[in-house]
Motif scaffolding. Structure first.
Motif, PDB file in Angstrom:
ATOM      1  N   THR A 115      -7.810   8.131  -1.496  1.00 50.66           N
ATOM      2  CA  THR A 115      -8.458   7.093  -0.689  1.00 50.66           C
ATOM      3  C   THR A 115      -9.647   6.499  -1.434  1.00 50.66           C
ATOM      4  O   THR A 115      -9.816   5.279  -1.476  1.00 50.66           O
ATOM      5  CB  THR A 115      -8.914   7.680   0.662  1.00 50.66           C
ATOM      6  OG1 THR A 115      -7.768   8.215   1.330  1.00 50.66           O
ATOM      7  CG2 THR A 115      -9.554   6.618   1.527  1.00 50.66           C
ATOM      8  N   LYS A 116     -10.459   7.347  -2.034  1.00 56.75           N
ATOM      9  CA  LYS A 116     -11.648   6.877  -2.752  1.00 56.75           C
ATOM     10  C   LYS A 116     -11.269   5.978  -3.922  1.00 56.75           C
ATOM     11  O   LYS A 116     -11.821   4.880  -4.079  1.00 56.75           O
ATOM     12  CB  LYS A 116     -12.457   8.078  -3.250  1.00 56.75           C
ATOM     13  CG  LYS A 116     -13.707   7.691  -3.980  1.00 56.75           C
ATOM     14  CD  LYS A 116     -14.480   8.907  -4.449  1.00 56.75           C
ATOM     15  CE  LYS A 116     -15.760   8.454  -5.126  1.00 56.75           C
ATOM     16  NZ  LYS A 116     -16.349   9.456  -5.956  1.00 56.75           N
ATOM     17  N   VAL A 117     -10.319   6.412  -4.738  1.00 58.53           N
ATOM     18  CA  VAL A 117      -9.943   5.640  -5.923  1.00 58.53           C
ATOM     19  C   VAL A 117      -9.301   4.316  -5.531  1.00 58.53           C
ATOM     20  O   VAL A 117      -9.620   3.269  -6.108  1.00 58.53           O
ATOM     21  CB  VAL A 117      -9.006   6.464  -6.838  1.00 58.53           C
ATOM     22  CG1 VAL A 117      -8.415   5.609  -7.940  1.00 58.53           C
ATOM     23  CG2 VAL A 117      -9.761   7.638  -7.431  1.00 58.53           C
ATOM     24  N   THR A 118      -8.417   4.318  -4.561  1.00 60.95           N
ATOM     25  CA  THR A 118      -7.758   3.063  -4.188  1.00 60.95           C
ATOM     26  C   THR A 118      -8.719   2.082  -3.521  1.00 60.95           C
ATOM     27  O   THR A 118      -8.477   0.872  -3.546  1.00 60.95           O
ATOM     28  CB  THR A 118      -6.535   3.299  -3.271  1.00 60.95           C
ATOM     29  OG1 THR A 118      -6.938   4.016  -2.109  1.00 60.95           O
ATOM     30  CG2 THR A 118      -5.440   4.038  -4.014  1.00 60.95           C
ATOM     31  N   LYS A 119      -9.802   2.577  -2.939  1.00 57.48           N
ATOM     32  CA  LYS A 119     -10.803   1.663  -2.364  1.00 57.48           C
ATOM     33  C   LYS A 119     -11.793   1.168  -3.414  1.00 57.48           C
ATOM     34  O   LYS A 119     -12.384   0.108  -3.261  1.00 57.48           O
ATOM     35  CB  LYS A 119     -11.553   2.344  -1.218  1.00 57.48           C
ATOM     36  CG  LYS A 119     -10.701   2.477   0.009  1.00 57.48           C
ATOM     37  CD  LYS A 119     -11.477   3.052   1.170  1.00 57.48           C
ATOM     38  CE  LYS A 119     -10.535   3.241   2.330  1.00 57.48           C
ATOM     39  NZ  LYS A 119     -10.968   2.596   3.525  1.00 57.48           N
ATOM     40  N   GLU A 120     -11.974   1.932  -4.491  1.00 54.29           N
ATOM     41  CA  GLU A 120     -12.924   1.559  -5.544  1.00 54.29           C
ATOM     42  C   GLU A 120     -12.341   0.572  -6.548  1.00 54.29           C
ATOM     43  O   GLU A 120     -13.086  -0.075  -7.263  1.00 54.29           O
ATOM     44  CB  GLU A 120     -13.390   2.799  -6.312  1.00 54.29           C
ATOM     45  CG  GLU A 120     -14.366   3.650  -5.573  1.00 54.29           C
ATOM     46  CD  GLU A 120     -14.788   4.869  -6.372  1.00 54.29           C
ATOM     47  OE1 GLU A 120     -14.264   5.083  -7.489  1.00 54.29           O
ATOM     48  OE2 GLU A 120     -15.643   5.608  -5.878  1.00 54.29           O
ATOM     49  N   LEU A 121     -11.019   0.488  -6.617  1.00 53.36           N
ATOM     50  CA  LEU A 121     -10.392  -0.383  -7.599  1.00 53.36           C
ATOM     51  C   LEU A 121      -9.899  -1.676  -6.949  1.00 53.36           C
ATOM     52  O   LEU A 121      -9.309  -1.659  -5.884  1.00 53.36           O
ATOM     53  CB  LEU A 121      -9.220   0.338  -8.276  1.00 53.36           C
ATOM     54  CG  LEU A 121      -9.606   1.568  -9.104  1.00 53.36           C
ATOM     55  CD1 LEU A 121      -8.355   2.266  -9.608  1.00 53.36           C
ATOM     56  CD2 LEU A 121     -10.512   1.192 -10.250  1.00 53.36           C
ATOM     57  N   ARG A 122     -10.130  -2.776  -7.645  1.00 50.87           N
ATOM     58  CA  ARG A 122      -9.755  -4.105  -7.160  1.00 50.87           C
ATOM     59  C   ARG A 122      -8.313  -4.416  -7.555  1.00 50.87           C
ATOM     60  O   ARG A 122      -7.876  -4.090  -8.651  1.00 50.87           O
ATOM     61  CB  ARG A 122     -10.696  -5.123  -7.814  1.00 50.87           C
ATOM     62  CG  ARG A 122     -10.459  -6.545  -7.449  1.00 50.87           C
ATOM     63  CD  ARG A 122     -11.225  -7.522  -8.335  1.00 50.87           C
ATOM     64  NE  ARG A 122     -12.452  -7.064  -8.892  1.00 50.87           N
ATOM     65  CZ  ARG A 122     -13.662  -7.435  -8.459  1.00 50.87           C
ATOM     66  NH1 ARG A 122     -13.767  -8.294  -7.479  1.00 50.87           N
ATOM     67  NH2 ARG A 122     -14.750  -6.984  -9.030  1.00 50.87           N
ATOM     68  N   CYS A 123      -7.601  -5.078  -6.672  1.00 52.42           N
ATOM     69  CA  CYS A 123      -6.249  -5.546  -6.987  1.00 52.42           C
ATOM     70  C   CYS A 123      -6.383  -6.726  -7.945  1.00 52.42           C
ATOM     71  O   CYS A 123      -7.079  -7.699  -7.643  1.00 52.42           O
ATOM     72  CB  CYS A 123      -5.525  -5.968  -5.708  1.00 52.42           C
ATOM     73  SG  CYS A 123      -3.911  -6.696  -6.018  1.00 52.42           S
ATOM     74  N   SER A 124      -5.728  -6.657  -9.087  1.00 54.82           N
ATOM     75  CA  SER A 124      -5.867  -7.737 -10.068  1.00 54.82           C
ATOM     76  C   SER A 124      -5.084  -8.984  -9.667  1.00 54.82           C
ATOM     77  O   SER A 124      -5.283 -10.043 -10.238  1.00 54.82           O
ATOM     78  CB  SER A 124      -5.436  -7.263 -11.453  1.00 54.82           C
ATOM     79  OG  SER A 124      -4.094  -6.869 -11.431  1.00 54.82           O
TER      80      SER A 124
END
Length: 121
Positions: free
Chosen positions: A28-37
């Motif tokens: 959850t943390k990683v997928t919320k911290e990374l932006r969809c390109s």
């Protein structure tokens, strides 16, 4: 003539099953911290773009292999660059991006000041 009724179609979502809450929290943390390109203004967690779905699956697989948060982030940034980070590291490129307009503003003010000081009255 028969009237057509609207039909609601829901997108099938992936279900991720974790062996413990620590793995789920990391995902959850990683997928919320990374932006969809693709979407650019959405995190991987929020995006429905095919690329985001694929990246979530890749992150899920890495979390299940006990890969660290830093290694997962390095995996994604090695493929998509620092753009996917909401807080990119300070590099020459980001310094120019943020400092360049300020430098141009100061230079423009200097040129305008010199122009008006040297013009005949």
């Amino acid at each position: 003539m028969e009237t057509l009724k609207p039909v609601e179609i829901k997108e099938a979502t992936n279900v991720y099953i974790f062996s413990n809450s620590k793995s789920q929290d990391l995902f959850t943390k990683v997928t919320k911290e990374l932006r969809c390109s693709v979407c650019q203004n959405q995190s991987l967690a929020d995006s429905a773009a095919p690329l985001a779905i694929d990246l979530r699956q890749a992150i899920y697989e890495q979390v299940n292999r006990n890969v660290s948060e830093q290694e997962i982030i390095e995996f994604v940034t090695s493929r998509y660059g620092n753009f996917v980070l909401y807080q990119p590291p300070l590099t020459l490129q980001t310094a120019l991006l943020w400092g360049g307009p300020l430098v141009l503003l100061i230079l423009g003010c200097y040129v305008i000041t010199r122009f008006f000081q040297s013009s005949p009255k």
